[in-house]
Design an enzyme around this catalytic site. Structure first.
Site, mmCIF file in Angstrom:
data_model
loop_
_atom_site.group_PDB
_atom_site.id
_atom_site.type_symbol
_atom_site.label_atom_id
_atom_site.label_comp_id
_atom_site.label_asym_id
_atom_site.label_seq_id
_atom_site.Cartn_x
_atom_site.Cartn_y
_atom_site.Cartn_z
ATOM 1 N N GLU A 191 -16.785 6.805 30.931
ATOM 2 C CA GLU A 191 -16.755 6.296 29.557
ATOM 3 C C GLU A 191 -16.533 7.501 28.672
ATOM 4 O O GLU A 191 -17.336 8.429 28.668
ATOM 5 C CB GLU A 191 -18.063 5.573 29.229
ATOM 6 C CG GLU A 191 -17.980 4.723 27.961
ATOM 7 C CD GLU A 191 -18.207 5.519 26.704
ATOM 8 O OE1 GLU A 191 -17.196 5.841 26.024
ATOM 9 O OE2 GLU A 191 -19.355 5.836 26.398
ATOM 10 N N CYS A 239 -20.459 6.662 20.709
ATOM 11 C CA CYS A 239 -19.057 6.425 21.040
ATOM 12 C C CYS A 239 -18.578 5.103 20.465
ATOM 13 O O CYS A 239 -17.380 4.880 20.310
ATOM 14 C CB CYS A 239 -18.846 6.475 22.546
ATOM 15 S SG CYS A 239 -19.987 5.454 23.477
#
Length: 515
Positions: free
Chosen positions: A286, A320
């Site tokens: 990720e 994020c």
């Protein structure tokens, strides 16, 4: 009997008793600051002279802890330990492995405020953000434990006369976990215990920014009954041991969360077959985002401002999933900006150990300098309408910052900043709103604020992100409810906290018997 999964509730800090409990936890943790912490290899605690110095980012003169650094020789010892532990750990039933996670969840739940207090010191998290981080870690423990028990049952296959077919899962072998600093308990916990409950030993290299809270997780799992060698704690300098862990012939998987640059480097290196390597490495990554909230002309504008501001500035934009871009229909553009600025003015910035602080510091000097540079870029590319102040005298503080009138291809509309900066751009139609939303190399999260069902239906397929939200912000995914992972350069869309995640750490096997 194990109850169905239900996510851990968040603490209500408007309740006086809860505030008192958190203050007590902060006082307890403060007394423990500055201690030395070891590596853990095969259950043995190893102290080294060379250490990572973890500081409080909101008070950079305060040392949170001194954590021993692993060398390449320590990595070799950890792999030897992991391979030996694998022989037994893989044979444990899923229920027995799950019990370790259930016990760990119970331990953390009993000491919830203590773990959150460590996050306030180690990662600079305000109370509510730290509480949510700890709750998410508990959720990962509970969710993955239950899911592995279900996976052990295998999957049904068709049978033919005189033939029996079985489909089941087996663990891969030792692997490497490289988590980030921004969810220093939740993501460290989730990325670590998922492969472990699937039967794989792990070498955990925490972020050099937040290694102390990672060590606390290691202690919890040991207390919960995890056998020695299944979890080996090997913090260190990424430049010294990062590539070595990824390249190692005995690494069966790399579970990574972090920057695009590091994720791409891991991908490139992990595909190379090393001497003595007998398998292809699995990569779960990720790698960040440049997340957009779009607002059309039918939207509730108060909801739009609230969604943008809280998604952009929660934990100082260091998620994020944070809203870094707001793309607004031209007919409501000025009003949404005005409402967003007024709401941003109400946000408090201060020390995260204090009550009623919405934003604290960013994580370190490097990140502070990077965000400060992007603010200067923003002043050249658009108009600064709010914030922009920075102060690193005591800690690394950046105030909420709003820019408007950005070209969709401007740097601060394209590059990940990872700080409390949001840029506004306008569009003439819903087609253009979607075009701008999709014009970055990332595809992690996004949100649409609209009361137009046709637009929402279009966005469902045309807005190219892994986690899309309607009429709410673009952050705060919950384990088991919104499995998390993105498209494009945001990563492998692994969907952490979802029903497909554990299979990344398992081989599927089919056995056919003929009678």
């Amino acid at each position: 009997m194990v109850l169905p999964f239900k996510h851990e509730p968040f603490t209500d800090f408007t309740v006086k008793e809860n505030r008192k409990d958190y203050q007590d936890a902060l006082a307890k943790v403060k007394e423990e600051l500055g201690k030395d912490y070891p590596l853990v290899i095969n259950g043995e605690k190893i102290y080294t002279d060379d250490k990572l110095i973890s500081i409080n980012p909101s008070n950079k003169n305060e040392v949170v802890g001194n954590v021993s650094k692993a060398t390449k020789q320590h990595i070799e010892e950890a792999f030897t330990s992991a391979k030996e532990a694998f022989k037994e750990w893989k044979s444990w039933s899923a229920e027995d492995r799950a019990r370790v996670l259930y016990r760990a969840a119970a331990i953390v739940r009993r000491r919830k405020h203590e773990f959150s207090a460590w996050l306030s010191y180690d990662a600079g998290k305000p109370w509510d953000q730290a509480d949510g981080d700890t709750a998410e870690g508990i959720d990962f423990l509970e969710y993955y434990a239950r899911h592995m028990v279900e996976l052990e049952k295998g999957k049904p296959l068709a049978d033919r006369p005189n033939e029996d077919n079985k489909y089941f899962y087996q663990p891969l072998g030792p692997g490497v976990v490289i988590p980030p600093w921004n969810f220093a308990f939740a993501i460290v916990c989730g990325t670590t215990v998922a492969p472990i409950v699937a039967g794989n030993p792990v070498l955990l290299k925490p972020s050099e920014n937040t290694p102390v809270i990672a060590y606390k997780l290691v202690e919890v799992l040991e207390e919960a009954g995890l056998p020695k060698g299944v979890l080996n704690f090997v913090p260190g300098d990424p430049a010294e041991i990062g590539d070595y862990l990824v390249d190692h012939k005995d690494t069966h998987f790399i579970n990574f969360t972090g920057s695009r640059a590091t994720g791409v480097r891991i991908f490139e290196r992990a595909t190379k077959i090393q001497d003595g390597q007998t398998h292809l490495k699995r990569i779960v990554a990720e790698m960040g985002g440049k997340d957009t909230i779009i607002v059309d002309e039918s939207a509730d504008l108060d909801l739009a401002a609230e969604s943008i501001v809280h998604s952009a500035f929660g934990f100082s934009g260091q998620k994020c999933s944070a809203c870094s871009r707001a793309v607004i229909h031209e007919s409501v553009y000025d009003e949404v900006i005005e409402k967003s600025v007024e709401l941003a003015k109400t946000l408090t910035v201060g020390n995260p150990t204090e009550d009623n602080v919405y934003m604290a510091s960013v994580v370190n000097q490097k990140q502070f300098d990077k965000i400060k540079d992007y603010i200067e870029v923003g002043k050249q590319e658009g108009e600064l309408v709010f914030g922009g102040e920075t102060d690193d005298n005591k800690g690394f503080f950046v105030h909420p910052t709003i820019f408007k009138d950005l070209d969709p291809k401007a740097r601060i509309m394209q590059e990940e900043i990872f700080g409390p900066v949001v840029a506004f751009s306008k569009a003439k139609s819903f087609d253009e709103l979607l075009d701008i939303a999709n014009n970055t190399e990332y595809g992690l999260t996004g949100a649409v604020i609209s009361n137009n069902r046709e637009n929402l239906n279009r966005a469902q397929t045309e807005f190219l992100v892994g986690n899309l939200y309607f009429n709410r912000g673009c952050t705060a995914a919950i384990v088991g409810y919104q499995p998390f992972g993105g498209f494009k350069m945001s990563g492998t869309d692994s969907k952490a906290g979802g029903p497909d995640y554990l299979q990344h750490f398992l081989n599927a096997k089919v056995v056919t018997e003929r009678f």
